[in-house]
Write an enzyme that holds these catalytic residues in place. Structure first.
Site, short mmCIF file in Angstrom:
data_model
loop_
_atom_site.label_atom_id
_atom_site.label_comp_id
_atom_site.label_asym_id
_atom_site.label_seq_id
_atom_site.Cartn_x
_atom_site.Cartn_y
_atom_site.Cartn_z
N GLN A 65 0.72 -1.24 0.06
CA GLN A 65 -0.02 0.14 0.09
C GLN A 65 1.10 1.20 0.03
O GLN A 65 0.43 2.52 -0.38
CB GLN A 65 -1.13 -0.10 1.25
CG GLN A 65 -0.65 0.62 2.40
CD GLN A 65 0.37 -0.42 3.19
OE1 GLN A 65 1.23 -1.35 2.84
NE2 GLN A 65 0.28 -0.61 4.67
N GLU A 106 -8.76 0.54 4.75
CA GLU A 106 -9.69 -0.62 4.62
C GLU A 106 -11.17 -0.12 4.05
O GLU A 106 -11.73 -0.81 3.36
CB GLU A 106 -9.94 -1.29 5.95
CG GLU A 106 -9.08 -2.01 6.61
CD GLU A 106 -9.55 -2.45 7.85
OE1 GLU A 106 -10.08 -3.33 8.09
OE2 GLU A 106 -9.31 -1.46 8.99
#
Lengths: 349, 446
Positions: free
Chosen positions: A48, A292
């Site tokens: 990420q 998320e």
């Protein structure tokens, strides 16, 4: 048979951090003789971009250039403890730990700079380009690298800092559920547009457009990457994915990507977003977290769009073509029963 | 906001981008060591069975077979991954003992010179199993007489004496009685695989100094190290975990499944051991996102205000709970959505079935709550004669509101986010919603 279009929306919140707290992250920073700052962590980069974002936070907080920061992480012999990379916690928790460590290292650097520059601390400033300047005396600047070298060879001092961030553990009241389950809340609102083919039951997602509020963005390109990737995952959850297609029947499990379907590049819709920044009170530079949550709002937005297009209220995932066709059939049967009843009523009157 | 930020807020190129797109990034299982062995697992072929006997005799004759591990070889064979943060009881078997509780459960590990030899030996292990009745549905699992999955006698995780995580706020029944409308829904979702490109895996390497270096793609190196230390009953100082760039996690690499067995095998053989999932193992036996069944009942007034919400949720944890009990707590804290609802009751059950265990996945406990609640919001809008935007503005939470779990809202920006989305898509909003803010109601956030 027709292709029906519809639009649907959803709005969500998402909490940052392991929900009951007690999840520390640590960081250690030290300067090398050449003026690099090594940030030692054990947090893991999942792809990420954690290393990049933490490098930005460290550079900003130290007042040095990005290229002077080395991120050394995910090694339990060299990195201090970290709870792990999950729960949208890494940028928030590790970022806070790095800021604390950077503050301590910066003070150590300034201690030496005061002597080297013969200037009061209150007159010293970092230019963010690798130099420490004396306010009002442009000729008296020194390179951070030279100060770091002097610290070690001339003064016998370390330029180092320690940092930890932990939200204290919150117990849950088992009767009422009273608890403190987050550090901060990010928000999203998504509008999805779909086209439903009533002959094949296929749903084509035409666009996913969202507003996100994630606190401060450390790296806008990486935030957008999460939003685009999450829109894809949400669409995939809404329409494609499951390991148990006939759940609760446990069988017929896919074994690879040819059987476990997900949308490909061809199915990707137009994805657009705006990002608002309302800094949080407890994240580094006001970070909230965006890891998320980006898969969440697209799912109900797509399902609500299918209702808008077809009048079918779907209450299960994934929304397969079979589910759409069975729903349309049931609706048609109900309509014909109703119209037969109407005819009967009309005839009877 | 500080005006003088140098690098925060800039789209600096990611540090690992070039390595990824040119194929030069080293992932955990890209390492290779002389004499490295391969570990493969003998798995239960059925959903629920009593294990009578494991016959390894034919497997041992496969050329390249080195050793086999069963539960008797694992020093602390029954564990709970969240034991590190005080979650009880210990419940998962590293290798099954007398019972296999799901199809694919590890029963024995085979260590061999090559992957092919390990797979060949796995295929030759004979299991004498007595198949038992199995349960696959969360509500069936809670009925009297259902097959019991756990080793303590019921199919729910217990939260301080309750079979579910509870939230109680106000009086939902009183509010339902005076509501103008009752809106009910039941929402079902199926298990989902995190589906990372890189499958879960590790290599455990014995070092000359008596320590073990474990190259792993875990999402949490210390979490994995600490659990491995417990399972193998060796001090943490003998373990050195090295992570790195992970090829996708999404929650699928938070469980500690491969490292303890690979390290145990490295201890037994004094050779490096690789244990990495095949794609089909990743798909079929690694943890999934739970399947959920969520019942929602809302009491709504004529003007669209939601005055009561009751949520009963069941997450299908599969045979072991792994991270799911924690997901239910997070779910319970968020199952009223980003709305100000004065009466809320939530029961969130972590239910055991004879399914592959579920565990963490992106959106942990909340993704499916958001699905259920946001579809429910559209149903409520329709019943109240409002559009989907209005119902959300009318009920949006503000700073200073109290959530059902008794936390005061501090950073509500739902209203501003919806306003921005409306502007993005060209949705006209009535003046009252354009003027609305998330500020405290006492400070003009009317």
């Amino acid at each position: 048979m027709a292709k029906l279009r519809g639009t649907g929306m959803s709005a969500v919140n998402y909490p940052t951090g392991m929900n009951l707290g007690g999840d520390p992250s640590q960081a250690l920073i030290h300067a090398t003789t050449s003026g690099s700052f090594v940030v030692s962590l054990s947090a893991t980069d999942l792809g990420q971009g954690l290393r990049t974002v933490i490098g930005q936070i460290a550079a900003e907080a130290l007042g040095v250039r990005m290229e002077d920061v080395v991120i050394d992480t995910a090694d339990t012999d060299t990195g201090p403890h970290d709870m792990g990379t999950f729960a949208s916690r890494a940028t928030h928790r590790v970022g806070n730990a790095v800021m604390a460590a950077a503050q301590e290292a910066r003070e150590a650097l300034l201690d030496v700079a005061e002597d080297e520059l013969e200037a009061a601390r209150s007159d010293l400033e970092f230019d963010g380009q690798g130099n420490i300047l004396v306010r009002g005396a442009p000729d008296r600047s020194l390179k951070v690298a030279d100060i770091a070298a002097a610290a070690q060879f001339k003064y016998g001092k370390t330029i180092a800092g320690r940092g930890v961030y932990m939200k204290p553990r919150s117990p849950v009241d088992p009767e009422t559920g009273a608890m403190d389950p987050d550090s901060t809340e990010a928000h999203a609102c998504t509008v999805a547009e779909v086209e439903v083919d009533t002959e094949t039951g296929e749903v084509t997602v035409l666009s996913i457009r969202s507003a996100y509020e994630v606190g401060r963005q450390i790296n806008p390109a990486l935030v957008k990457g999460q939003i685009v990737g999450g829109a894809w995952m949400g669409m995939s959850h809404a329409l494609y994915e499951t390991t148990a297609p006939y759940y609760p029947d446990p069988d017929h499990n896919p074994k690879d990507f040819s059987e476990y379907l997900m949308p490909g590049a061809y199915e990707m819709p137009e994805i657009d977003c705006v990002v608002l920044e309302y800094p949080s009170s407890n994240g580094p530079y006001g970070v909230k977290g965006v890891g998320e949550m980006t898969a969440n709002a697209p799912i109900p937005a797509i399902v609500n769009a299918i209702y808008h297009a077809t009048g079918l209220r779907i209450d299960e995932l994934p929304v397969t073509p079979e589910l759409i066709l069975r729903g349309l059939d049931a609706k048609e049967r109900a309509a014909s029963v109703a119209s037969a009843a109407d005819t009967t009523a009309t005839t009877g009157s | 906001m500080s005006p003088a930020l140098n690098v925060v807020g800039r789209s600096v190129p990611r540090s690992d981008g070039i390595g990824h797109v040119t194929g030069r990034t080293q992932f955990a299982t890209d390492h290779s060591f002389p004499g490295m062995l391969h570990l493969k697992i003998v798995r239960s072929p059925v959903h629920h069975a009593r294990i009578r006997r494991i016959d390894l005799s034919e497997a041992e004759r496969v050329p390249g077979f080195v050793c086999a591990l069963t539960h008797a070889d694992v020093p602390h064979n029954v564990y709970t991954i969240l034991g590190l943060i005080g979650v009880e009881p210990e419940e998962e078997f590293v290798l099954a003992e007398d019972r296999a509780r799901y199809k694919g459960e590890p029963i024995a590990a085979i260590v061999a010179e090559s992957e092919e030899a390990a797979l060949d030996a796995v295929a030759r292990v004979k299991l004498d199993l007595e198949e038992l009745p199995a349960v696959f549905d969360v509500e069936e699992a809670l009925k009297p007489g259902a097959p019991i999955v756990t080793h303590w006698g019921n199919n729910t995780f217990m939260y301080e004496g309750h079979p579910c995580r509870r939230v109680r706020f106000g009086d939902v029944e009183e509010a339902f009685a005076r509501a103008d409308h009752i809106v009910e829904g039941v929402y079902n979702t199926k298990p989902i695989e995190q589906a990372p490109i890189e499958t879960t895996g590790c290599i455990a390497v014995p070092e000359a100094n008596g320590r073990y270096t474990v190259y792993t793609n875990t999402q949490a190196v210390y979490f994995s190290l600490d659990n491995t230390s417990i399972i193998l009953q060796i001090p943490g100082n003998r373990l050195h975990f090295v992570g790195g760039t992970v090829g996708g996690g999404f929650g699928g690499k938070v469980d500690v499944i491969v490292e303890p067995l690979a390290t145990l095998a490295a201890m037994k053989t004094n050779r490096p051991v690789k244990y990495a999932y095949s794609r089909s193992e990743e798909m079929q036996v690694s943890s999934t996102r739970s399947a959920w069944r969520i019942y929602v009942k809302d009491g709504v007034m004529r003007d669209g205000r939601i005055i009561a919400r009751k949520v009963t949720s069941y997450a299908d944890s599969g045979a072991y709970s792994r991270q799911t009990p924690y997901a239910l707590t997070k779910h319970a804290a968020n199952a009223s959505g980003p709305y100000a609802i004065p009466n809320v009751s939530i029961d969130a059950y972590c239910v055991y079935t004879n399914r592959v265990p579920s565990s963490a996945m992106r959106g942990f406990g909340i993704t499916m709550a958001s699905f259920a609640l946001e579809v429910q919001m559209d149903k409520i809008a329709e019943v109240a004669g409002l559009d989907p935007w209005s119902i959300r503005f009318i009920n949006a939470y503000r700073d200073g509101d109290i959530k059902p779990h008794r936390k005061v809202v501090e950073d509500a920006t739902l209203i501003e986010t919806m306003q921005a989305a409306a502007a993005l898509v060209g949705q006209d909003l009535p003046a009252e919603f354009r003027a609305m803010t998330s500020a405290r109601r006492s400070e003009g956030g009317a």
